[in-house]
Design a protein around this motif. Structure first.
Motif, PDB file in Angstrom:
ATOM      1  N   ALA A 154       0.805  -1.223   0.000  1.00 45.52           N
ATOM      2  CA  ALA A 154       0.000   0.000   0.000  1.00 45.52           C
ATOM      3  C   ALA A 154       0.838   1.273   0.000  1.00 45.52           C
ATOM      4  O   ALA A 154       0.399   2.301  -0.502  1.00 45.52           O
ATOM      5  N   VAL A 155       2.071   1.229   0.544  1.00 44.60           N
ATOM      6  CA  VAL A 155       2.796   2.473   0.789  1.00 44.60           C
ATOM      7  C   VAL A 155       3.409   3.060  -0.474  1.00 44.60           C
ATOM      8  O   VAL A 155       3.490   4.288  -0.626  1.00 44.60           O
ATOM      9  N   GLY A 156       3.881   2.220  -1.386  1.00 43.26           N
ATOM     10  CA  GLY A 156       4.457   2.706  -2.640  1.00 43.26           C
ATOM     11  C   GLY A 156       5.577   3.708  -2.413  1.00 43.26           C
ATOM     12  O   GLY A 156       6.459   3.524  -1.565  1.00 43.26           O
ATOM     13  N   GLU A 157       5.528   4.839  -3.146  1.00 43.65           N
ATOM     14  CA  GLU A 157       6.583   5.847  -3.099  1.00 43.65           C
ATOM     15  C   GLU A 157       6.434   6.800  -1.912  1.00 43.65           C
ATOM     16  O   GLU A 157       7.217   7.728  -1.736  1.00 43.65           O
ATOM     17  N   HIS A 158       5.442   6.564  -1.069  1.00 39.58           N
ATOM     18  CA  HIS A 158       5.183   7.480   0.049  1.00 39.58           C
ATOM     19  C   HIS A 158       6.002   7.152   1.296  1.00 39.58           C
ATOM     20  O   HIS A 158       5.916   7.891   2.289  1.00 39.58           O
ATOM     21  N   ARG A 159       6.784   6.081   1.284  1.00 32.77           N
ATOM     22  CA  ARG A 159       7.550   5.701   2.474  1.00 32.77           C
ATOM     23  C   ARG A 159       8.452   6.854   2.916  1.00 32.77           C
ATOM     24  O   ARG A 159       9.143   7.473   2.113  1.00 32.77           O
ATOM     25  N   ALA A 160       8.488   7.069   4.241  1.00 31.33           N
ATOM     26  CA  ALA A 160       9.327   8.135   4.797  1.00 31.33           C
ATOM     27  C   ALA A 160      10.184   7.644   5.960  1.00 31.33           C
ATOM     28  O   ALA A 160      10.748   8.462   6.697  1.00 31.33           O
ATOM     29  N   GLY A 161      10.290   6.343   6.158  1.00 34.36           N
ATOM     30  CA  GLY A 161      11.081   5.828   7.259  1.00 34.36           C
ATOM     31  C   GLY A 161      10.928   4.321   7.373  1.00 34.36           C
ATOM     32  O   GLY A 161      10.146   3.698   6.642  1.00 34.36           O
ATOM     33  N   PRO A 162      11.663   3.700   8.304  1.00 33.70           N
ATOM     34  CA  PRO A 162      11.618   2.245   8.455  1.00 33.70           C
ATOM     35  C   PRO A 162      10.319   1.762   9.095  1.00 33.70           C
ATOM     36  O   PRO A 162       9.628   2.512   9.785  1.00 33.70           O
ATOM     37  N   ASP A 163      10.023   0.483   8.864  1.00 36.11           N
ATOM     38  CA  ASP A 163       8.853  -0.153   9.473  1.00 36.11           C
ATOM     39  C   ASP A 163       8.957  -0.106  10.997  1.00 36.11           C
ATOM     40  O   ASP A 163      10.056  -0.047  11.567  1.00 36.11           O
ATOM     41  N   GLY A 164       7.796  -0.188  11.634  1.00 37.17           N
ATOM     42  CA  GLY A 164       7.788  -0.232  13.085  1.00 37.17           C
ATOM     43  C   GLY A 164       6.533  -0.873  13.626  1.00 37.17           C
ATOM     44  O   GLY A 164       5.571  -1.134  12.886  1.00 37.17           O
ATOM     45  N   CYS A 165       6.536  -1.154  14.917  1.00 38.58           N
ATOM     46  CA  CYS A 165       5.364  -1.712  15.604  1.00 38.58           C
ATOM     47  C   CYS A 165       5.236  -1.073  16.986  1.00 38.58           C
ATOM     48  O   CYS A 165       6.246  -0.752  17.630  1.00 38.58           O
ATOM     49  N   LEU A 166       3.995  -0.912  17.412  1.00 39.73           N
ATOM     50  CA  LEU A 166       3.688  -0.545  18.794  1.00 39.73           C
ATOM     51  C   LEU A 166       3.084  -1.758  19.484  1.00 39.73           C
ATOM     52  O   LEU A 166       2.132  -2.363  18.973  1.00 39.73           O
ATOM     53  N   TYR A 167       3.613  -2.109  20.655  1.00 41.67           N
ATOM     54  CA  TYR A 167       3.096  -3.221  21.449  1.00 41.67           C
ATOM     55  C   TYR A 167       2.611  -2.665  22.787  1.00 41.67           C
ATOM     56  O   TYR A 167       3.411  -2.178  23.587  1.00 41.67           O
ATOM     57  N   HIS A 168       1.315  -2.744  23.019  1.00 38.86           N
ATOM     58  CA  HIS A 168       0.758  -2.229  24.263  1.00 38.86           C
ATOM     59  C   HIS A 168       1.029  -3.196  25.408  1.00 38.86           C
ATOM     60  O   HIS A 168       1.253  -4.398  25.210  1.00 38.86           O
ATOM     61  N   GLU A 169       1.022  -2.672  26.629  1.00 34.73           N
ATOM     62  CA  GLU A 169       1.407  -3.444  27.819  1.00 34.73           C
ATOM     63  C   GLU A 169       0.606  -4.734  27.953  1.00 34.73           C
ATOM     64  O   GLU A 169       1.128  -5.774  28.358  1.00 34.73           O
ATOM     65  N   GLU A 170      -0.658  -4.676  27.592  1.00 40.60           N
ATOM     66  CA  GLU A 170      -1.543  -5.834  27.712  1.00 40.60           C
ATOM     67  C   GLU A 170      -1.026  -7.020  26.890  1.00 40.60           C
ATOM     68  O   GLU A 170      -1.198  -8.181  27.274  1.00 40.60           O
ATOM     69  N   PHE A 171      -0.386  -6.727  25.767  1.00 44.90           N
ATOM     70  CA  PHE A 171       0.146  -7.784  24.908  1.00 44.90           C
ATOM     71  C   PHE A 171       1.155  -8.647  25.660  1.00 44.90           C
ATOM     72  O   PHE A 171       1.186  -9.870  25.512  1.00 44.90           O
ATOM     73  N   PHE A 172       1.976  -8.017  26.486  1.00 41.27           N
ATOM     74  CA  PHE A 172       2.978  -8.751  27.257  1.00 41.27           C
ATOM     75  C   PHE A 172       2.373  -9.351  28.521  1.00 41.27           C
ATOM     76  O   PHE A 172       2.682 -10.490  28.875  1.00 41.27           O
ATOM     77  N   ALA A 173       1.509  -8.595  29.191  1.00 47.19           N
ATOM     78  CA  ALA A 173       0.978  -9.028  30.484  1.00 47.19           C
ATOM     79  C   ALA A 173      -0.041 -10.153  30.354  1.00 47.19           C
ATOM     80  O   ALA A 173      -0.118 -11.046  31.210  1.00 47.19           O
TER      81      ALA A 173
END
Length: 266
Positions: A154-173
């Motif tokens: 989906a991103v095509g030529e619009h990329r402006a930085g590296p991939d990333g993820c957010l993991y909320h506390e509940e995911f670990f707990a």
């Protein structure tokens, strides 16, 4: 006259316990040739030995019983072989994960803890294309790969930085929680379907660089968490991972782990 075998003889011939044979009958996987209406004794034909041996081998490979049933019910050889090949691919991936875990454990036992370099950053809000979902830890690897496949398409030529993820506390707990996979963008690319255009919030973060496989990220998490706890600078908010380098060679992976901290402006 057809030769019929008692369940005991059939058990010895196939290395399947009587209990297992009864269970497979109940599931419809291996139905006896006859069941005595008076005694309920199960009787098998010698020609069923091959099917029983195949079931035992599938089970030795960890194939779930519903998949065993699908293989046995396959309409032709091609369909049957595709089902078996799909399971073998899963077994191979599991073997790779096991080998990686063994290697990681050996390193953990042999390697002395190394000090980490930590940088505290205030990062601004940025526009991203993202996919958010509530997932379990067990499903996270497959979800991660599929999410970034869709984001990259989906991103095509619009990329402006590296991939990333957010993991909320509940995911670990809780072993299940909200995760946001994202790609920073420039311009105003429109989201579609599960891909949405959102604003990644600004944050104050303690950041360190993890070198190597994702399977060893826990070591970097523990070191960074210790750093933050010792300085009493932790704050509420999701953990961020930024994937600077991902390649087929996991030893070359470079991942920034970003821990939320108290405001750096005071």
């Amino acid at each position: 006259m057809a030769v019929l075998l008692s369940i005991g003889d059939f058990s010895r011939m196939t290395y399947l316990s009587v209990k297992a044979l009864r269970h497979y009958h109940d599931l419809g996987l291996l139905v006896p040739a006859e069941v005595d209406p008076g005694t309920g004794y199960r009787l098998y034909e010698p020609g069923q030995v091959g099917t029983a041996q195949a079931i035992r081998r599938f089970r030795d490979l960890g194939m779930p019983l519903d998949e065993v049933g699908a293989v046995l019910a396959a309409p032709d050889v091609t369909a049957r072989n595709e089902l078996i090949a799909a399971h073998l691919r899963r077994v191979e991936r599991q073997l790779e994960r096991t080998q990686a875990a063994v290697s990681s454990l050996r390193l953990l036992l042999e390697r002395q803890p190394q000090p980490i370099e930590v940088e505290c950053r205030s990062v601004p809000a940025v526009p991203v294309l993202a996919i958010r979902d509530r997932i379990s830890m067990d499903d996270s690897e497959q979800w991660w790969a599929e999410a970034f496949d869709r984001l990259h398409a989906a991103v095509g030529e619009h990329r402006a930085g590296p991939d990333g993820c957010l993991y909320h506390e509940e995911f670990f707990a809780e072993d299940i929680g909200d995760v946001l996979a994202y790609v920073p963008v420039r311009g105003n690319p429109a989201g579609r379907g599960a891909v949405e255009a959102v604003q990644l919030p600004a944050a104050d973060l303690a950041v360190t660089l993890h070198r190597g496989p994702f399977g060893e990220l826990d070591q970097t998490y523990s070191a960074l968490g210790t750093y933050v706890a010792q300085r009493e600078i932790g704050a509420d908010g999701p953990i961020r991972e930024t994937y600077l380098i991902t390649t087929g060679d996991e030893s070359r992976h470079r991942t920034e782990v970003c821990w939320p901290v108290a405001s750096l402006t005071h």
